[in-house]
Design a protein around this motif. Structure first.
Motif, short mmCIF file in Angstrom:
data_model
loop_
_atom_site.label_atom_id
_atom_site.label_comp_id
_atom_site.label_asym_id
_atom_site.label_seq_id
_atom_site.Cartn_x
_atom_site.Cartn_y
_atom_site.Cartn_z
N ALA A 315 0.83 -1.20 0.00
CA ALA A 315 0.00 0.00 0.00
C ALA A 315 0.87 1.25 0.00
O ALA A 315 0.56 2.23 -0.69
CB ALA A 315 -0.93 -0.01 1.21
N LEU A 316 1.95 1.23 0.76
CA LEU A 316 2.86 2.37 0.80
C LEU A 316 3.44 2.63 -0.59
O LEU A 316 3.54 3.79 -1.02
CB LEU A 316 3.98 2.09 1.81
CG LEU A 316 4.96 3.23 2.09
CD1 LEU A 316 4.27 4.38 2.80
CD2 LEU A 316 6.14 2.71 2.93
N ALA A 317 3.81 1.57 -1.28
CA ALA A 317 4.37 1.72 -2.62
C ALA A 317 3.33 2.17 -3.62
O ALA A 317 3.62 2.90 -4.57
CB ALA A 317 5.00 0.40 -3.07
N ALA A 318 2.09 1.74 -3.43
CA ALA A 318 1.03 2.05 -4.38
C ALA A 318 0.50 3.47 -4.24
O ALA A 318 0.03 4.06 -5.21
CB ALA A 318 -0.13 1.06 -4.24
N GLY A 319 0.58 4.03 -3.03
CA GLY A 319 -0.01 5.36 -2.87
C GLY A 319 0.34 6.08 -1.59
O GLY A 319 -0.39 6.97 -1.15
N GLY A 320 1.45 5.72 -0.96
CA GLY A 320 1.93 6.45 0.20
C GLY A 320 1.01 6.35 1.40
O GLY A 320 0.21 5.42 1.55
N ARG A 321 1.13 7.35 2.27
CA ARG A 321 0.39 7.36 3.53
C ARG A 321 -1.11 7.18 3.32
O ARG A 321 -1.74 6.37 4.02
CB ARG A 321 0.66 8.69 4.25
CG ARG A 321 -0.25 8.96 5.43
CD ARG A 321 0.03 10.34 6.01
NE ARG A 321 -0.90 10.68 7.08
CZ ARG A 321 -0.78 11.78 7.84
NH1 ARG A 321 0.23 12.62 7.62
NH2 ARG A 321 -1.66 12.03 8.80
N ASP A 322 -1.70 7.92 2.40
CA ASP A 322 -3.15 7.86 2.22
C ASP A 322 -3.61 6.46 1.82
O ASP A 322 -4.67 6.00 2.26
CB ASP A 322 -3.60 8.87 1.18
CG ASP A 322 -3.48 10.31 1.66
OD1 ASP A 322 -3.29 10.51 2.87
OD2 ASP A 322 -3.54 11.23 0.82
N ARG A 323 -2.83 5.79 1.01
CA ARG A 323 -3.23 4.45 0.58
C ARG A 323 -3.12 3.46 1.74
O ARG A 323 -3.96 2.55 1.86
CB ARG A 323 -2.38 3.99 -0.60
CG ARG A 323 -2.87 2.71 -1.25
CD ARG A 323 -4.28 2.86 -1.83
NE ARG A 323 -4.72 1.64 -2.50
CZ ARG A 323 -4.45 1.34 -3.77
NH1 ARG A 323 -3.73 2.19 -4.51
NH2 ARG A 323 -4.88 0.22 -4.29
N VAL A 324 -2.11 3.61 2.59
CA VAL A 324 -2.01 2.74 3.76
C VAL A 324 -3.22 2.93 4.66
O VAL A 324 -3.83 1.96 5.13
CB VAL A 324 -0.70 3.00 4.54
CG1 VAL A 324 -0.67 2.14 5.80
CG2 VAL A 324 0.51 2.72 3.67
N VAL A 325 -3.61 4.19 4.89
CA VAL A 325 -4.80 4.47 5.70
C VAL A 325 -6.02 3.79 5.09
O VAL A 325 -6.81 3.14 5.78
CB VAL A 325 -5.03 5.98 5.83
CG1 VAL A 325 -6.40 6.27 6.45
CG2 VAL A 325 -3.94 6.63 6.66
N CYS A 326 -6.18 3.95 3.79
CA CYS A 326 -7.32 3.38 3.09
C CYS A 326 -7.39 1.87 3.24
O CYS A 326 -8.44 1.30 3.56
CB CYS A 326 -7.25 3.77 1.62
SG CYS A 326 -8.61 3.17 0.63
N GLU A 327 -6.27 1.21 3.04
CA GLU A 327 -6.26 -0.25 3.10
C GLU A 327 -6.47 -0.76 4.52
O GLU A 327 -7.19 -1.74 4.74
CB GLU A 327 -4.94 -0.80 2.53
CG GLU A 327 -4.67 -0.43 1.08
CD GLU A 327 -5.67 -1.02 0.09
OE1 GLU A 327 -6.39 -1.97 0.46
OE2 GLU A 327 -5.72 -0.53 -1.05
N LEU A 328 -5.88 -0.10 5.50
CA LEU A 328 -6.08 -0.52 6.89
C LEU A 328 -7.52 -0.29 7.32
O LEU A 328 -8.11 -1.11 8.03
CB LEU A 328 -5.12 0.22 7.81
CG LEU A 328 -3.63 -0.15 7.69
CD1 LEU A 328 -2.78 0.72 8.60
CD2 LEU A 328 -3.40 -1.62 8.01
N ASN A 329 -8.11 0.84 6.91
CA ASN A 329 -9.50 1.10 7.24
C ASN A 329 -10.43 0.07 6.60
O ASN A 329 -11.38 -0.41 7.22
CB ASN A 329 -9.91 2.50 6.76
CG ASN A 329 -9.54 3.59 7.76
OD1 ASN A 329 -9.29 3.31 8.93
ND2 ASN A 329 -9.50 4.82 7.29
N ALA A 330 -10.14 -0.28 5.35
CA ALA A 330 -10.98 -1.26 4.66
C ALA A 330 -10.90 -2.63 5.34
O ALA A 330 -11.91 -3.32 5.49
CB ALA A 330 -10.57 -1.37 3.20
N LEU A 331 -9.71 -3.02 5.77
CA LEU A 331 -9.57 -4.28 6.48
C LEU A 331 -10.29 -4.21 7.82
O LEU A 331 -10.91 -5.20 8.26
CB LEU A 331 -8.08 -4.62 6.69
CG LEU A 331 -7.78 -5.94 7.39
CD1 LEU A 331 -8.43 -7.10 6.65
CD2 LEU A 331 -6.28 -6.16 7.49
#
Length: 359
Positions: A315-331
């Motif tokens: 997620a970090l590689a795909a879109g940085g901080r915001d993408r990590v937040v998004c993926e963790l929230n979705a999980l």
């Protein structure tokens, strides 16, 4: 918990979604970095079996249970967190994103989770702490234990909450790059080990300790004044020895399949370790967890928290901080749904949820 637009709520963090995330990340990364993040040791047997081991577990959901209110909050060694989904240590995060561990830390702080920082991190501990994240330090002990003290002291000064002793790496297992360019050939100087003293790694005493033992658990606890988590445990008898030495928590892990190839999947070891530990220490698990159902299963088996390694890195590689937040929230959303469907209102061990596994 609101999801960002680029994550479809109906998809959640399914295995197919994680595979798509990995492919998106790898398309943005140099091949050497992408391979390093994904690869296991040897023939990658253990790495390949990790997800399937969780998929093979079946559940017996409770019915007629009030699940109108679901609370995913818990505490890890006394630190309150809003989610039992934490982030495992991984190195070369600055190869995934220029902000590296700082971006990862900020994302984990945003979701109210806990981050374990690699001792080889490419970001200063002080910068990680500035994000407000709850964080622990993963540590390898060197042959000369005194050589570890500057790193440990720096982490303590920066406010680290616990020391995670990696117990499964007396030597680093071989990885097969097939003769291709490796990450070590393209790594920049500030991608890793920025928290060590200059010259660390240049002496024989700096090599990883091959004589690691229970006494090191007690030494770390006494030297830092912090709780010690022992990571890399797959056996109940080893968990017993760690607790006798003063470990505050046991982390069931096979290093993401990157150490002994052929080591058992963590999903197949967690029950035995949790039974051996009982109420004397906390138990965590990592390895192949890719869905809310996997998280629920681990909680039911006795884990207080699960730790994710590759998915947050992708997620970090795909879109940085915001993408990590998004993926963790979705999980996290997927975990809430799984808890509702299983009749679990808050995280906790529940062996009655576990159906017998047919081999």
């Amino acid at each position: 918990m609101e999801l960002a637009a680029h994550v479809m709520p109906e998809a959640g963090i399914s295995i197919r979604h994680i595979q798509a995330l990995a492919e998106e990340a790898e398309a943005r990364l140099p091949s050497a970095v992408a391979r390093y993040f994904r690869q296991g040791s040897g023939a990658s047997v253990s790495a390949a079996e990790a997800v399937a081991a969780w998929e093979g577990r079946r559940l017996l959901p409770h019915a007629l249970t009030d699940v109108a209110r679901i609370d995913t909050g818990t505490s890890l060694l006394g630190t309150p967190v809003r989610t039992p989904i934490a982030v495992a240590p991984s190195t070369f995060q600055r190869a995934a994103d220029p902000d590296g561990e700082r971006a990862m830390a900020a994302a984990v702080a945003d979701v109210g989770g806990l981050l374990t920082v690699s001792s080889n991190a490419g970001t200063r501990f002080e910068a990680i702490a500035e994000t407000g994240v709850a964080w622990w330090l993963q540590a390898y002990l060197p042959a000369d234990r005194q050589a570890a003290l500057p790193l440990l002291d720096r982490a303590v000064a920066a406010g680290v909450g616990a020391i995670v002793l990696t117990a499964d790496t007396p030597v680093v297992a071989r990885k097969d790059d097939g003769g291709a360019e490796t990450i070590w050939e393209i790594a920049e100087d500030d991608w890793l080990q920025v928290n060590f003293e200059p010259g660390y790694g240049s002496r024989p005493g700096h090599a990883k300790a091959r004589d690691l033992g229970p006494a090191d658990v007690a030494w770390l606890r006494e030297r830092t004044g912090l709780p010690v988590v022992v990571k890399g445990i797959l056996r109940g008898d080893d968990a017993e020895r760690c607790i006798a030495a003063g470990a505050a928590a046991i982390w069931v892990s096979n290093h993401g399949g990157r150490q002994l190839d052929g080591a058992a999947a963590t999903a197949d070891c967690l029950l035995d370790v949790a039974a051996a530990v009982g109420e004397r220490a906390e138990v965590y698990v990592d390895g192949g967890i890719r869905s809310g159902r996997h998280v629920l299963t681990a909680l039911a088996m006795g884990a207080r928290a699960v730790f994710l390694g590759r998915p947050p890195l992708w997620a970090l590689a795909a879109g940085g901080r915001d993408r990590v937040v998004c993926e963790l929230n979705a999980l996290g959303e997927e975990l809430v749904e799984a808890m509702q469907l299983a009749g679990m209102r808050r995280p906790g061990a529940d062996p009655s949820l576990l159906a017998a596994v047919r081999r």
